[in-house]
Design a protein around this motif. Structure first.
Motif, mmCIF file in Angstrom:
data_model
loop_
_atom_site.group_PDB
_atom_site.id
_atom_site.type_symbol
_atom_site.label_atom_id
_atom_site.label_comp_id
_atom_site.label_asym_id
_atom_site.label_seq_id
_atom_site.Cartn_x
_atom_site.Cartn_y
_atom_site.Cartn_z
ATOM 1 N N HIS A 37 0.858 -1.152 -0.025
ATOM 2 C CA HIS A 37 -0.043 0.071 -0.010
ATOM 3 C C HIS A 37 0.857 1.204 0.221
ATOM 4 C CE1 HIS A 37 -3.403 -2.525 0.673
ATOM 5 N NE2 HIS A 37 -2.848 -3.244 1.653
ATOM 6 N N ALA A 38 2.098 1.377 -0.022
ATOM 7 C CA ALA A 38 2.930 2.257 -0.026
ATOM 8 C C ALA A 38 3.140 2.860 -1.288
ATOM 9 C CB ALA A 38 4.438 1.708 0.560
ATOM 10 N N ARG A 39 2.891 2.336 -2.284
ATOM 11 C CA ARG A 39 3.087 3.038 -3.514
ATOM 12 C C ARG A 39 1.722 3.780 -4.161
ATOM 13 N NH1 ARG A 39 1.261 -0.124 -8.093
ATOM 14 N NH2 ARG A 39 1.207 -2.203 -7.330
ATOM 15 N N GLY A 40 1.900 4.848 -4.739
ATOM 16 C CA GLY A 40 0.820 5.333 -5.119
ATOM 17 C C GLY A 40 -0.151 4.600 -6.300
ATOM 18 N N ILE A 41 -1.087 5.157 -7.007
ATOM 19 C CA ILE A 41 -1.826 4.624 -8.031
ATOM 20 C C ILE A 41 -1.805 5.422 -9.075
ATOM 21 C CG2 ILE A 41 -4.124 3.783 -8.697
ATOM 22 C CD1 ILE A 41 -2.815 2.022 -6.632
ATOM 23 N N LEU A 42 -1.467 4.975 -10.438
ATOM 24 C CA LEU A 42 -1.646 6.001 -11.529
ATOM 25 C C LEU A 42 -2.978 6.364 -11.803
ATOM 26 C CD1 LEU A 42 0.487 5.445 -14.680
ATOM 27 C CD2 LEU A 42 -2.160 5.832 -15.024
ATOM 28 N N THR A 43 -3.170 7.844 -11.917
ATOM 29 C CA THR A 43 -4.483 8.249 -11.992
ATOM 30 C C THR A 43 -4.240 9.032 -13.506
ATOM 31 O OG1 THR A 43 -3.892 10.115 -10.745
ATOM 32 C CG2 THR A 43 -5.177 8.337 -9.495
ATOM 33 N N LEU A 44 -5.421 9.284 -13.924
ATOM 34 C CA LEU A 44 -5.707 9.990 -15.327
ATOM 35 C C LEU A 44 -6.245 11.456 -15.093
ATOM 36 C CD1 LEU A 44 -7.302 7.437 -17.356
ATOM 37 C CD2 LEU A 44 -4.981 7.807 -17.125
ATOM 38 N N LYS A 45 -5.343 12.415 -16.016
ATOM 39 C CA LYS A 45 -5.747 13.693 -15.709
ATOM 40 C C LYS A 45 -6.957 13.937 -16.761
ATOM 41 C CE LYS A 45 -2.378 15.816 -18.785
ATOM 42 N NZ LYS A 45 -1.380 17.001 -19.040
ATOM 43 N N ASP A 46 -6.878 13.035 -17.713
ATOM 44 C CA ASP A 46 -8.172 13.214 -18.857
ATOM 45 C C ASP A 46 -8.133 11.882 -19.486
ATOM 46 O OD1 ASP A 46 -5.820 12.954 -20.369
ATOM 47 O OD2 ASP A 46 -5.881 14.925 -21.340
ATOM 48 N N HIS A 47 -8.677 11.773 -20.443
ATOM 49 C CA HIS A 47 -8.935 10.238 -21.238
ATOM 50 C C HIS A 47 -9.076 10.842 -22.798
ATOM 51 C CE1 HIS A 47 -13.318 10.559 -21.124
ATOM 52 N NE2 HIS A 47 -13.245 10.225 -22.398
ATOM 53 N N VAL A 48 -8.215 10.081 -23.574
ATOM 54 C CA VAL A 48 -8.112 10.428 -25.208
ATOM 55 C C VAL A 48 -9.108 9.363 -25.720
ATOM 56 C CG1 VAL A 48 -5.897 11.552 -25.139
ATOM 57 C CG2 VAL A 48 -6.064 8.859 -25.580
ATOM 58 N N TYR A 49 -9.565 8.006 -25.224
ATOM 59 C CA TYR A 49 -10.421 7.201 -25.640
ATOM 60 C C TYR A 49 -11.048 6.213 -24.623
ATOM 61 C CZ TYR A 49 -11.434 2.776 -27.880
ATOM 62 O OH TYR A 49 -12.101 1.560 -28.307
ATOM 63 N N PHE A 50 -12.165 5.710 -24.808
ATOM 64 C CA PHE A 50 -12.367 4.793 -23.731
ATOM 65 C C PHE A 50 -13.225 3.630 -24.726
ATOM 66 C CE2 PHE A 50 -16.390 6.749 -24.161
ATOM 67 C CZ PHE A 50 -17.324 5.986 -24.030
#
Length: 184
Positions: A37-50
């Motif tokens: 749990h010590a590391r962060g999680i990659l989060t998105l500031k926006d999205h280009v596709y879903f």
């Protein structure tokens, strides 16, 4: 309604610098394993596709999964024979492996081009093996994944390492990804 946030993490904890063994990149576990749990999680500031998909029916055993978009797909699902199914359809691990191999190949080609060695990746192949099994941690219920990515046709370890750092699937498995589960 508030979403429930789950975190997708690799089965093994933290990885650090690569060392090169033979013809490929290997990730070596850290000497001291801090809490996962010590590391962060990659989060998105926006999205280009879903991508949008729906699974229905009996799920892994006789269900159907559909993907919508420019080129809609539909697959009948089934457990592999070795896992007690009839083996008459796709399974999630196959689909995951196909997506990972495709993404990693694209990342290899981009990293080779950025390094001025585009020709190195023109005939490259990426092979994935997705293993479904029981976690070593007896406190974890259910199954987990282990993935092996094999790169054929490129001997440049720096390009392979750069592709691993860039590939969306590699990032999700090594850095985690945000997952929101909501009622619809």
């Amino acid at each position: 309604m508030r979403p429930t946030t789950a975190v997708v993490r690799p089965l093994t904890t933290r990885y650090t610098p690569r060392h090169f063994v033979g013809r490929g990149v290997r990730l070596s576990p850290r000497a001291s394993n801090p809490s996962p749990h010590a590391r962060g999680i990659l989060t998105l500031k926006d999205h280009v596709y879903f991508a949008r998909s729906t699974a229905e029916g009996s799920g892994r055993i006789g269900g159907v999964v559909k993907s919508f978009g420019d080129s809609p797909l539909e697959f009948n699902m089934d457990m592999p024979k070795v896992a007690g199914g009839k083996g008459e359809g796709m399974n999630p691990e196959q689909l995951f492996g196909m997506g990972y191999a495709t993404c990693f190949l694209g990342s290899l080609q981009l990293m080779a081009a950025r390094a001025g060695k585009k020709e190195l990746a023109e005939k490259a192949k990426v092979h994935t093996k997705v293993f479904l099994g029981h976690p070593e941690n007896p406190d974890l219920e259910g199954l987990g994944l282990r993935v092996e990515v094999g790169v054929e046709g490129i001997d440049d370890d720096d390009i392979i390492a750069a592709a691993h750092d860039f590939c969306v699937y590699s990032r999700a498995l090594t850095q985690g990804c945000e997952v929101n589960v909501v009622k619809v």
